[in-house]
Scaffold this motif. Structure first.
Motif, mmCIF file in Angstrom:
data_model
loop_
_atom_site.group_PDB
_atom_site.id
_atom_site.type_symbol
_atom_site.label_atom_id
_atom_site.label_comp_id
_atom_site.label_asym_id
_atom_site.label_seq_id
_atom_site.Cartn_x
_atom_site.Cartn_y
_atom_site.Cartn_z
ATOM 1 N N THR A 96 0.903 -1.157 -0.157
ATOM 2 C CA THR A 96 0.038 -0.031 -0.106
ATOM 3 C C THR A 96 0.774 1.172 0.063
ATOM 4 O O THR A 96 0.480 2.363 -0.236
ATOM 5 C CB THR A 96 -0.866 -0.032 1.271
ATOM 6 O OG1 THR A 96 -0.160 0.095 2.440
ATOM 7 C CG2 THR A 96 -1.802 -1.025 1.433
ATOM 8 N N LYS A 104 -0.729 -0.937 -4.078
ATOM 9 C CA LYS A 104 -2.034 -1.029 -4.014
ATOM 10 C C LYS A 104 -2.667 0.257 -3.700
ATOM 11 O O LYS A 104 -2.285 0.928 -3.062
ATOM 12 C CB LYS A 104 -2.458 -1.917 -2.753
ATOM 13 C CG LYS A 104 -1.895 -3.376 -2.893
ATOM 14 C CD LYS A 104 -2.370 -4.430 -1.847
ATOM 15 C CE LYS A 104 -1.287 -4.354 -0.485
ATOM 16 N NZ LYS A 104 -1.556 -5.234 0.490
ATOM 17 N N VAL A 150 -9.636 2.649 -4.477
ATOM 18 C CA VAL A 150 -9.323 1.227 -3.912
ATOM 19 C C VAL A 150 -10.586 0.272 -4.379
ATOM 20 O O VAL A 150 -10.505 -0.473 -4.942
ATOM 21 C CB VAL A 150 -9.425 1.435 -2.313
ATOM 22 C CG1 VAL A 150 -9.375 -0.104 -1.899
ATOM 23 C CG2 VAL A 150 -7.801 1.687 -1.952
ATOM 24 N N MET A 196 -5.759 -1.045 2.990
ATOM 25 C CA MET A 196 -5.516 -0.464 1.484
ATOM 26 C C MET A 196 -5.618 1.233 1.517
ATOM 27 O O MET A 196 -5.047 1.873 0.977
ATOM 28 C CB MET A 196 -6.134 -1.363 0.228
ATOM 29 C CG MET A 196 -5.466 -2.310 -0.094
ATOM 30 S SD MET A 196 -6.065 -3.014 -1.558
ATOM 31 C CE MET A 196 -7.476 -4.215 -1.181
#
Lengths: 127, 167
Positions: A86, A107, B21, B102
């Motif tokens: 991330t 990510k 995301v 995330m």
């Protein structure tokens, strides 16, 4: 012959997602899994893999220590690794590259981004 | 030492990270299975699901993600490519934790580009409230009929543009 890939991530959900994307991409691959760097090193003692896909933030042995350890092994240091994290900050990416990461995927990513990164690794160019 | 990010910078980063995301990795709609959303309803208690991620960096703080369990079951099914009714409570929580992880990483990558940050492992929270502290940033995102709420609390005061000179 199928590629042998090792997915290292402490999140079972993320390991399942990565496996699913690899399978959906049409890449012929057999996936092994580990939940941290230490588990991955134990697995690499018994199994040969063509590439390693690793997270950074993991308990016990994180991705940085894992790559540092790989770099000291005469055989394993040649196994290409792709970091999936991330953390998309330039300094983190530079640090992981300096530790030997062949590619870096932050990510969130699209399925085609992962496939592209693997193709670049197996094609011999940096991902 | 650089100025801390402003609350509006966090709001923008949170909104962008949520959108990014959910679109890229949760395929909402794209990989939806044929099971209608109602199929999971009887499997889940009406309670909300909350996941917290503590982050350490410049600055440090917490991100809290809240969604009702039925909607969480739906996004977990999309993420894992499984049928909603086959998922266990643990699988749903693992996916929700990964979603929180995330989003947190994506927010911090946007606002802390000059500093390295560290994320703790996400944890499921029994209570979605954080009494006594007002959040630095909040974003609500529609997920089907439900709302995904993301909130960030900083450990140190974050200055707005008007207060910056006083900080």
């Amino acid at each position: 012959m199928a590629y042998r890939l090792l997915i290292v991530d402490d999140s079972p959900a993320m390991r399942s997602f990565v496996k699913r994307v690899i399978q959906a991409s049409g890449l012929d691959a057999k996936c092994f899994e580990a939940s941290n760097g230490r588990e991955a090193l134990a697995l690499l003692g018994a199994e040969w893999v063509d590439a390693i896909l690793t997270d950074i933030n993991m308990p016990d042995m994180d991705g940085e220590e894992f790559l540092r350890t790989l770099a000291t092994d005469d055989v394993l240091k040649n196994t290409p690794s792709l970091v999936i994290s991330t953390d998309a900050t330039p300094q983190r990416i530079a640090r992981m590259r300096a530790l030997g990461a062949r590619g870096y995927l932050s990510k969130p990513f699209l399925p085609e981004d992962l496939r592209g990164a693997l193709e670049r690794i197996f094609g011999g160019t940096d991902a | 030492m650089p100025d801390p990010p402003s609350p509006s910078a966090f709001e923008d980063a949170l909104r962008d990270a949520l959108t990014d995301v959910l679109h890229k990795m949760f395929f909402i709609g794209a990989f939806a299975d044929a099971t209608p959303p109602e199929a999971g309803r009887e499997l889940d208690p009406p309670a909300e699901l909350a996941a917290r991620v503590h982050f350490h960096g410049e600055p440090s703080g917490d991100l809290l993600l809240v969604l009702n369990r039925q909607a969480a079951r739906g996004i977990a099914a999309d993420f894992l490519g499984e049928n909603r009714s086959c998922l266990t409570g643990r699988q749903i929580e693992e996916v929700f934790c990964e979603l929180a992880n995330m989003i947190c990483g994506a927010v911090l990558s946007r606002v802390e580009s000059a500093a390295t940050f560290y994320l703790a492992s996400p944890v499921i929270e029994p209570c979605a409230d954080n009494p006594g502290r007002s959040e630095t940033a909040k974003c609500v995102f529609p997920v089907g009929d439900a709302e995904l709420t993301a909130r960030i609390w900083m450990e140190e005061p974050v200055c707005g543009p008007l207060e910056k000179s006083a900080c």
